[in-house]
Design a protein around this motif. Sequence first.
Motif, PDB file in Angstrom:
ATOM      1  N   SER A 158     -10.109   1.391   4.651  1.00  0.00           N
ATOM      2  CA  SER A 158      -9.346   0.513   3.758  1.00  0.00           C
ATOM      3  C   SER A 158      -9.624  -0.938   4.141  1.00  0.00           C
ATOM      4  O   SER A 158      -9.749  -1.275   5.302  1.00  0.00           O
ATOM      5  CB  SER A 158      -7.845   0.815   3.834  1.00  0.00           C
ATOM      6  OG  SER A 158      -7.294   0.355   5.048  1.00  0.00           O
TER       7      SER A 158
ATOM      8  N   ASP B   6       0.443   1.862   5.221  1.00  0.00           N
ATOM      9  CA  ASP B   6      -0.596   0.900   5.605  1.00  0.00           C
ATOM     10  C   ASP B   6      -0.061  -0.534   5.568  1.00  0.00           C
ATOM     11  O   ASP B   6      -0.361  -1.339   6.439  1.00  0.00           O
ATOM     12  CB  ASP B   6      -1.799   0.993   4.656  1.00  0.00           C
ATOM     13  CG  ASP B   6      -2.667   2.202   4.949  1.00  0.00           C
ATOM     14  OD1 ASP B   6      -2.436   2.846   5.996  1.00  0.00           O
ATOM     15  OD2 ASP B   6      -3.553   2.508   4.135  1.00  0.00           O
ATOM     16  N   ILE B   7       0.706  -0.828   4.530  1.00  0.00           N
ATOM     17  CA  ILE B   7       1.247  -2.178   4.400  1.00  0.00           C
ATOM     18  C   ILE B   7       2.323  -2.426   5.450  1.00  0.00           C
ATOM     19  O   ILE B   7       2.310  -3.440   6.138  1.00  0.00           O
ATOM     20  CB  ILE B   7       1.813  -2.411   2.988  1.00  0.00           C
ATOM     21  CG1 ILE B   7       0.676  -2.387   1.970  1.00  0.00           C
ATOM     22  CG2 ILE B   7       2.557  -3.739   2.911  1.00  0.00           C
ATOM     23  CD1 ILE B   7       1.101  -2.600   0.552  1.00  0.00           C
TER      24      ILE B   7
ATOM     25  N   TRP C 160      -8.604  -6.321   4.490  1.00  0.00           N
ATOM     26  CA  TRP C 160      -7.231  -6.811   4.600  1.00  0.00           C
ATOM     27  C   TRP C 160      -7.259  -8.241   5.151  1.00  0.00           C
ATOM     28  O   TRP C 160      -8.155  -8.593   5.923  1.00  0.00           O
ATOM     29  CB  TRP C 160      -6.461  -5.999   5.635  1.00  0.00           C
ATOM     30  CG  TRP C 160      -6.153  -4.591   5.291  1.00  0.00           C
ATOM     31  CD1 TRP C 160      -6.943  -3.503   5.522  1.00  0.00           C
ATOM     32  CD2 TRP C 160      -4.949  -4.089   4.708  1.00  0.00           C
ATOM     33  NE1 TRP C 160      -6.311  -2.362   5.108  1.00  0.00           N
ATOM     34  CE2 TRP C 160      -5.077  -2.702   4.601  1.00  0.00           C
ATOM     35  CE3 TRP C 160      -3.766  -4.700   4.256  1.00  0.00           C
ATOM     36  CZ2 TRP C 160      -4.072  -1.896   4.063  1.00  0.00           C
ATOM     37  CZ3 TRP C 160      -2.777  -3.900   3.725  1.00  0.00           C
ATOM     38  CH2 TRP C 160      -2.938  -2.502   3.629  1.00  0.00           C
TER      39      TRP C 160
ATOM     40  N   THR D  67      -3.228   0.473  -1.923  1.00  0.00           N
ATOM     41  CA  THR D  67      -2.860   0.697  -0.537  1.00  0.00           C
ATOM     42  C   THR D  67      -1.556   1.468  -0.489  1.00  0.00           C
ATOM     43  O   THR D  67      -0.691   1.285  -1.328  1.00  0.00           O
ATOM     44  CB  THR D  67      -2.647  -0.644   0.163  1.00  0.00           C
ATOM     45  OG1 THR D  67      -1.945  -1.494  -0.722  1.00  0.00           O
ATOM     46  CG2 THR D  67      -3.958  -1.265   0.526  1.00  0.00           C
ATOM     47  N   ASN D  68      -1.432   2.333   0.501  1.00  0.00           N
ATOM     48  CA  ASN D  68      -0.181   3.061   0.586  1.00  0.00           C
ATOM     49  C   ASN D  68       0.829   2.278   1.411  1.00  0.00           C
ATOM     50  O   ASN D  68       0.493   1.371   2.170  1.00  0.00           O
ATOM     51  CB  ASN D  68      -0.385   4.502   1.067  1.00  0.00           C
ATOM     52  CG  ASN D  68      -0.747   4.585   2.526  1.00  0.00           C
ATOM     53  OD1 ASN D  68      -0.090   3.974   3.378  1.00  0.00           O
ATOM     54  ND2 ASN D  68      -1.773   5.355   2.833  1.00  0.00           N
TER      55      ASN D  68
END
Lengths: 281, 113
Positions: free
Chosen positions: A269, B24-25, A272, B20-21
């Motif tokens: 992912s 994750d945040i 960020w 994003t799940n």
Amino acid sequence: MSQGEEEQGLMTERGTGTSEANAVYAFAVCHTEGDPDVERLTGVTRDEPVRCLRIGSLTAIVQTVRGSDFTDEVWQKRLTDEAELERYARAHHSVVSAVASQFPTVPLPLATLYNGDERAALSLAGESARFRAALTRIAHHAEWGVKVYVPVARSAGDDPSDERPASAATRTRPATGAGRAYLERKRNLHSRREQRQADSLRVADAVDADVSRLATESRRLRPHGGGAGDDRRVQVLNATYLVAGHRAAELDLLVAELRRRTGAHIEVSGPWVPYSFVGEV
Amino acid sequence: MTDLDFRQDASYPAAGPQNTNLADILERVLDKGIVIAGDIKIDLLDIELLTIRLRLFVASVDTAKKAGIDWWETDPALSSHAARNALKDENRELRARLEALESRSEDTSADSR
């Protein structure tokens, strides 16, 4: 406690009837002399716009909020309500991301609140050395999350109903043969399980080691549990990496190669905003 | 300190991943980041306790189970939004218990030496 006294002092200073008092919610601090475009951002309330607050050569991204909606008590309720918490976490994250896509940005933690613009400017200005250090550390970098999953192996031996009918040989001498075979099966099952565990930890470590070599900094986070009930995989690595912008493509290739080599399911992912790397390490 | 020059760097922007799940945040906006004191003190639970409550991390639940904490099984907040005040009190109580537990286990490990 001096902290408590200080808070009380602030309360009295503002006088009674503070229920309508406003607070200032701070999302992030970015490095720019110009103003980032924040016009279309909603932030954490619809009542007031997200705006910029100049702090020397840094700019804080803030929003005026109703103080009574952002007390500790209200937050405690919010934290027990997944939907509410998600709303605020995403609102915070989307402001941080939007600003970071325009200028180098240090995200602030969720629920950083001040008693007005002057207080926010004063406090944040006092931290400007740390913000600059963080900005230097994350300059030209992004954060990438890497998660490794292994399937939950449902081996035949796990199931007690799997007992096979005795073979012709054991039927003639049932007691000893059956007992020994049973123990043998148990032993195998146990060692298979241990083997699997060791294998998945090895895969996790191998992936972490390889990605760490490419990254400037790395951090291992707690693995997440399974979400949906039919998700038959176990997360064995949840790590996050600070990767230089010019190496992002390499990360892609490396992960593809690791997938081939280990057979593990690897999720990436990113990019960020480097949330995990702005604090003092 | 050298002056920072980040401007107009095309490789810089990190807009954040799509889809994003929540976990994750949360582990980024809560757990990490730069520690800055605000005027209004918000006691964001330890991420450990919070995520147990939200069932986001089974790994944490396992840890808690080992410590004998299994209150979330009957936590009303997990099934309804009722009893919020009770939850807050419960939370305080649990933290106190956790502290007691932790200091006790420290004692035991000290004794065994």
